[in-house]
Design a protein around this motif. Structure first.
Motif, PDB file in Angstrom:
ATOM      1  N   MET A   1      21.234  32.499 -32.581  1.00 57.57           N
ATOM      2  CA  MET A   1      20.740  34.384 -33.117  1.00 57.57           C
ATOM      3  C   MET A   1      19.941  34.385 -34.656  1.00 57.57           C
ATOM      4  SD  MET A   1      22.426  37.138 -34.933  1.00 57.57           S
ATOM      5  CE  MET A   1      22.599  37.146 -36.487  1.00 57.57           C
ATOM      6  N   TRP A   2      20.125  33.465 -35.164  1.00 57.78           N
ATOM      7  CA  TRP A   2      18.835  33.463 -36.632  1.00 57.78           C
ATOM      8  C   TRP A   2      17.529  32.454 -35.513  1.00 57.78           C
ATOM      9  CZ3 TRP A   2      16.219  36.164 -40.198  1.00 57.78           C
ATOM     10  CH2 TRP A   2      16.124  35.366 -40.958  1.00 57.78           C
TER      11      TRP A   2
ATOM     12  N   LEU B   1      13.728  32.439 -35.816  1.00 59.82           N
ATOM     13  CA  LEU B   1      12.376  32.525 -36.426  1.00 59.82           C
ATOM     14  C   LEU B   1      11.928  31.678 -35.778  1.00 59.82           C
ATOM     15  CD1 LEU B   1      15.417  30.068 -38.519  1.00 59.82           C
ATOM     16  CD2 LEU B   1      13.238  31.723 -39.480  1.00 59.82           C
ATOM     17  N   ARG B   2      12.291  30.968 -34.505  1.00 57.45           N
ATOM     18  CA  ARG B   2      11.348  30.591 -32.756  1.00 57.45           C
ATOM     19  C   ARG B   2       9.880  31.363 -32.501  1.00 57.45           C
ATOM     20  NH1 ARG B   2      16.597  27.209 -32.319  1.00 57.45           N
ATOM     21  NH2 ARG B   2      17.002  29.015 -31.142  1.00 57.45           N
ATOM     22  N   ARG B   3      10.693  32.804 -32.414  1.00 59.05           N
ATOM     23  CA  ARG B   3       9.992  33.890 -31.879  1.00 59.05           C
ATOM     24  C   ARG B   3       8.953  33.915 -33.354  1.00 59.05           C
ATOM     25  NH1 ARG B   3       6.376  36.270 -29.478  1.00 59.05           N
ATOM     26  NH2 ARG B   3       5.976  38.856 -29.315  1.00 59.05           N
ATOM     27  N   ASN B   4       9.031  33.689 -34.791  1.00 55.10           N
ATOM     28  CA  ASN B   4       8.238  33.540 -35.398  1.00 55.10           C
ATOM     29  C   ASN B   4       7.137  32.531 -35.700  1.00 55.10           C
ATOM     30  OD1 ASN B   4      10.481  34.587 -39.068  1.00 55.10           O
ATOM     31  ND2 ASN B   4       9.786  35.343 -37.151  1.00 55.10           N
ATOM     32  N   GLU B   5       7.907  31.841 -35.102  1.00 52.38           N
ATOM     33  CA  GLU B   5       6.800  30.380 -34.401  1.00 52.38           C
ATOM     34  C   GLU B   5       5.641  30.669 -34.035  1.00 52.38           C
ATOM     35  OE1 GLU B   5       9.756  26.601 -35.441  1.00 52.38           O
ATOM     36  OE2 GLU B   5       9.173  27.102 -33.051  1.00 52.38           O
ATOM     37  N   SER B   6       6.684  31.557 -32.574  1.00 51.94           N
ATOM     38  CA  SER B   6       5.252  32.112 -31.176  1.00 51.94           C
ATOM     39  C   SER B   6       4.051  32.977 -31.754  1.00 51.94           C
ATOM     40  CB  SER B   6       5.682  32.307 -30.529  1.00 51.94           C
ATOM     41  OG  SER B   6       7.262  31.599 -29.587  1.00 51.94           O
TER      42      SER B   6
ATOM     43  N   ILE C   1       9.306  26.239 -38.044  1.00 58.07           N
ATOM     44  CA  ILE C   1      10.620  27.009 -39.222  1.00 58.07           C
ATOM     45  C   ILE C   1      11.483  27.089 -38.460  1.00 58.07           C
ATOM     46  CG2 ILE C   1      10.257  29.541 -39.986  1.00 58.07           C
ATOM     47  CD1 ILE C   1       7.220  30.079 -38.799  1.00 58.07           C
ATOM     48  N   ALA C   2      12.244  27.034 -37.547  1.00 60.61           N
ATOM     49  CA  ALA C   2      13.847  26.672 -37.088  1.00 60.61           C
ATOM     50  C   ALA C   2      13.991  26.030 -37.840  1.00 60.61           C
ATOM     51  CB  ALA C   2      13.902  27.116 -35.732  1.00 60.61           C
TER      52      ALA C   2
ATOM     53  N   ALA D   1       7.890  25.717 -43.754  1.00 57.93           N
ATOM     54  CA  ALA D   1       7.173  25.675 -42.476  1.00 57.93           C
ATOM     55  C   ALA D   1       6.901  24.010 -41.904  1.00 57.93           C
ATOM     56  CB  ALA D   1       6.514  26.571 -42.697  1.00 57.93           C
ATOM     57  N   GLY D   2       6.930  23.225 -41.213  1.00 54.44           N
ATOM     58  CA  GLY D   2       6.364  21.813 -41.421  1.00 54.44           C
ATOM     59  C   GLY D   2       6.123  21.815 -40.285  1.00 54.44           C
TER      60      GLY D   2
END
Length: 349
Positions: free
Chosen positions: A1-2, A6-11, A106-107, A114-115
């Protein structure tokens, strides 16, 4: 879930097209390390210096009573903090988005870092004020109802969210004793992170054999910073820097002799000259020429109001196309200077 969030944040970071991103939750407040400089201006300075990520020093603010009002600003009602735990010690959550094709991860760290390839983290910590709990009732609800039963087992197995377990097992009333905390004082926190950052830089430059007493070398980082700081819209060329330095030296010489001095008519050159003052003061301090740095600061303080007035006048005046002329011809603006030392600077930048 989390992890999905975070992967959506990356996108989104790759799609939205902004230069800088800050991933912040509702209980976080960010500040720069320099007193008198806003967070936006601090990020702008980091960007101009060629860094593309910011590490935060996290301060965990704790409630000491249950007086926090509904809808209130925690910064006004919760003034005590403690050092963060290990799980929150890594916060690289502000970054400049790299070019297309370079993935920002980010995930992997649960949103704490953020790497990406080519990341350069600014060596001085920024400040993150974290207010995860506002009252004892809010703490109990958040820990036992909204957190411990919310996260998937696979994420907890990765080491995410475990700090909530530690809080739940603490057998605490979730009201802290002020005597065991530190009262917030921005000046003191800024002084701490800046002094620590200065010490780290001194050790690191010594480790890498970097000396400060030689002449400054023109390089890409210098060019990018000068162009950004002056608002040139492009890296500053070596020629442009030399012209700005000539103006600064002439201004210093006349001012120290008590003679009238002229200022460059071009706004870009005005800003470049003031940046040259900053560079020169920093360099003189770094090599131990404190007498020279004092004199330069004195002249800069004298010149700054006039420069500000000229820039304000230029900003409100009707814009006209910049004059054109051969490099060594008199500038058409009527300043009496050669074009290359007047409006020609815009071409040199």
């Amino acid at each position: 879930m989390w992890g999905e969030i975070l992967r959506r944040n990356e996108s989104l970071a790759a799609e939205l097209g902004a230069d800088w991103y800050i991933r912040a939750d509702a209980d976080e407040f960010r500040e720069g390390p320099w007193p008198g400089l806003s967070h936006d201006d601090a990020i702008t300075l980091v960007d101009a210096l060629g860094y593309n990520a910011v590490q935060s020093r996290v301060l965990e603010f704790r409630p000491t009573d249950d007086s926090f009002p509904s809808g209130g600003d925690p910064r006004e009602h919760i003034p005590y903090y403690e050092r963060c735990d290990v799980s929150n010690s890594l916060w690289v959550k502000a970054w400049r988005q790299p070019p297309a094709g370079v993935h920002v991860d980010i995930a992997k760290t649960g949103g704490h870092e953020a790497g990406f390839r080519g990341r350069r983290v600014f060596p001085v910590h920024f400040i993150s004020r974290h207010y995860p709990m506002r009252t004892s009732e809010h703490a109990r609800r958040k820990i036992f109802k909204e957190r411990l039963n919310r996260y998937p087992a696979e994420e907890r197995a990765m080491g995410w969210h475990v700090h909530w377990d530690e809080l739940a097992a603490s057998d605490s009333s979730f009201l802290w004793d002020p005597a065991e905390l530190v009262r917030w004082d921005r000046s003191e926190v800024c002084a701490h992170v800046l002094s620590e950052g200065a010490a780290d830089l001194l050790v690191t430059t010594n480790l890498h054999g970097v000396t400060l007493d030689g002449p400054a070398l023109y390089n890409g980082g210098y060019a990018n910073w000068m162009g950004h700081a002056c608002g040139a819209g492009a890296p500053f060329t070596q020629q442009g820097g030399q012209v700005a330095e000539q103006w600064m030296r002439q201004t210093v010489s006349h001012a120290l002799q008590g003679r009238p001095f002229e200022l460059p008519p071009d706004p870009l050159l005005l800003r470049a000259m003031m940046i040259m003052f900053d560079i020169s003061v920093a360099h003189q301090r770094a090599v131990g020429n404190f007498h020279n740095s004092f004199l330069l600061e004195d002249v800069r303080a004298t010149v700054a109001p006039r420069v500000a007035d000229l820039l304000a006048t230029t900003a409100t005046a009707t814009e006209t196309p910049a004059p054109e002329a051969p490099r060594n011809a008199p500038c058409p603006c009527g300043s009496g200077l050669k074009f290359k030392k007047c409006h020609g600077l815009a071409k040199a930048a």
